[in-house]
Design an enzyme around this catalytic site. Sequence first.
Site, mmCIF file in Angstrom:
data_model
loop_
_atom_site.group_PDB
_atom_site.id
_atom_site.type_symbol
_atom_site.label_atom_id
_atom_site.label_comp_id
_atom_site.label_asym_id
_atom_site.label_seq_id
_atom_site.Cartn_x
_atom_site.Cartn_y
_atom_site.Cartn_z
ATOM 1 N N SER A 181 0.900 -0.980 0.202
ATOM 2 C CA SER A 181 -0.170 0.402 0.206
ATOM 3 C C SER A 181 0.953 1.377 -0.097
ATOM 4 O O SER A 181 0.553 2.481 -0.379
ATOM 5 C CB SER A 181 -0.721 -0.205 1.028
ATOM 6 O OG SER A 181 -0.210 -0.625 2.535
ATOM 7 N N HIS A 209 -5.020 -3.820 -2.722
ATOM 8 C CA HIS A 209 -4.825 -1.892 -3.471
ATOM 9 C C HIS A 209 -4.378 -2.651 -5.117
ATOM 10 O O HIS A 209 -3.743 -1.681 -5.855
ATOM 11 C CB HIS A 209 -3.059 -1.732 -3.186
ATOM 12 C CG HIS A 209 -3.614 -1.164 -1.802
ATOM 13 N ND1 HIS A 209 -3.754 0.044 -1.736
ATOM 14 C CD2 HIS A 209 -3.057 -1.344 -0.926
ATOM 15 C CE1 HIS A 209 -4.141 0.635 -0.690
ATOM 16 N NE2 HIS A 209 -3.444 0.074 -0.172
ATOM 17 N N LYS A 238 -11.585 0.654 -1.731
ATOM 18 C CA LYS A 238 -11.020 1.060 -2.577
ATOM 19 C C LYS A 238 -11.657 1.461 -3.781
ATOM 20 O O LYS A 238 -12.164 1.941 -4.166
ATOM 21 C CB LYS A 238 -9.540 0.386 -1.909
ATOM 22 C CG LYS A 238 -8.608 0.749 -0.898
ATOM 23 C CD LYS A 238 -7.973 0.254 -0.007
ATOM 24 C CE LYS A 238 -7.109 1.399 0.998
ATOM 25 N NZ LYS A 238 -6.569 -0.030 2.172
#
Length: 384
Positions: A181, A209, A238
């Site tokens: 990250s 991610h 995300k």
Amino acid sequence: MRFDDHTRARLDELHANRLHRTLLTLESPPGPLATVGGRTFIQLASNDYLAHASHPDLIQAVADGAARWGVGAGAARLVTGHTGAHADAERALASLVGAEAALLFSTGYAANVGAIQSLLGPEDLVLSDALNHASLIDGCRLSGAKVLVYPHRDVEAASRLLAEHRARYRAALLVTDSVFSMDATAAPLAALRALTDAFDTGLMVDEAHALGIVGPAGRGLSADAGIVPDVLTGMLGKSLGLMGAFAAGRASTVDLILNRARSFVFSTGLSPALAAAIPAAVSLALAADERRTALAIATRTLADGLAAKGYDVRPGTGPILPVWLGTPDRALALAATLWDGGVLARAIRPPTVPPGTARLRVVPCALTSPSLVTQALAAFPPAP
Ligand SMILES: *Cc1c(COP(=O)(O)O)cnc(C)c1O
């Protein structure tokens, strides 16, 4: 010492080390721009990579979900907080990553902590990459298993640790971020899968991610590497633009997590309104090739522009651009200069990253247009 004196002393330490943090109050929905204090900034600090968090289709899906199912789950899922919306969402998520089953959690933090704690105990061994996310680290600690940390992405070192220690433990699990990250580095998943297979060890991959960004139709780094982890956690807050997370794997693995993960068993279910929007969020992410292309272009242009100004920018996999500054002071100073220039990027300091590696984490989104990229670059002074 009075308790109040204790808290003030601890706060003073944070201030003295330049590690005190404050909340920034946004006055706008997520997107390529952010309004703070009536001023508009170019947003370069969010994980809403595909800019789906304010996508009209997703807003509509949540509104429809709220109308159909209500807003609160009302109880833990194992009590009476489980609805058809949760069941449908779990099917969509399992299918997204090609797993037999998936279990929803209210946050990625809860998913990682709960999955590791539920699968391992004091008789077991866990190997953890040195740069793993805090939630994986906390899950390892909470499990009571023996924890061995291997240097970042170092398959050789992990292999030596398994050769030396594996035989003394009942079960073993290696846990890793897929795309890290704060560094944008990618875990060597094919090599880690081969290693864990050779040592009768499970593999757990956190795709926070990578989902929506990496691999065919954004299915993640595991799909890209052609491997199947024993446990895959994916975050919905995300690229997918919602909130919540899931743990996926074989049906038996997921059943054990459902039975033993304390962050699942003792926590109210994810809002059914959000759960109901998950299939739409998955479809939207799978169909987002145009946004992924725009994001890659914005990332590349920003990285090239920052390098041209003399910054130590270290691009990797996906849109995260770590700009290396070293000390918290330097990272904070650059963030403050950018703020004055209308750019929102946040200084990343310990304990989020190791001491001496403070950085700016610069992240465009799919709607950061070429002209916004140009404007953002203009706000960066030449590197000191
Ligand atoms: C953000 C993040 C999490 C936590 O997910 P939340 O849904 O924000 O709680 C876990 N792992 C990684 C690698 C992350 O970046």
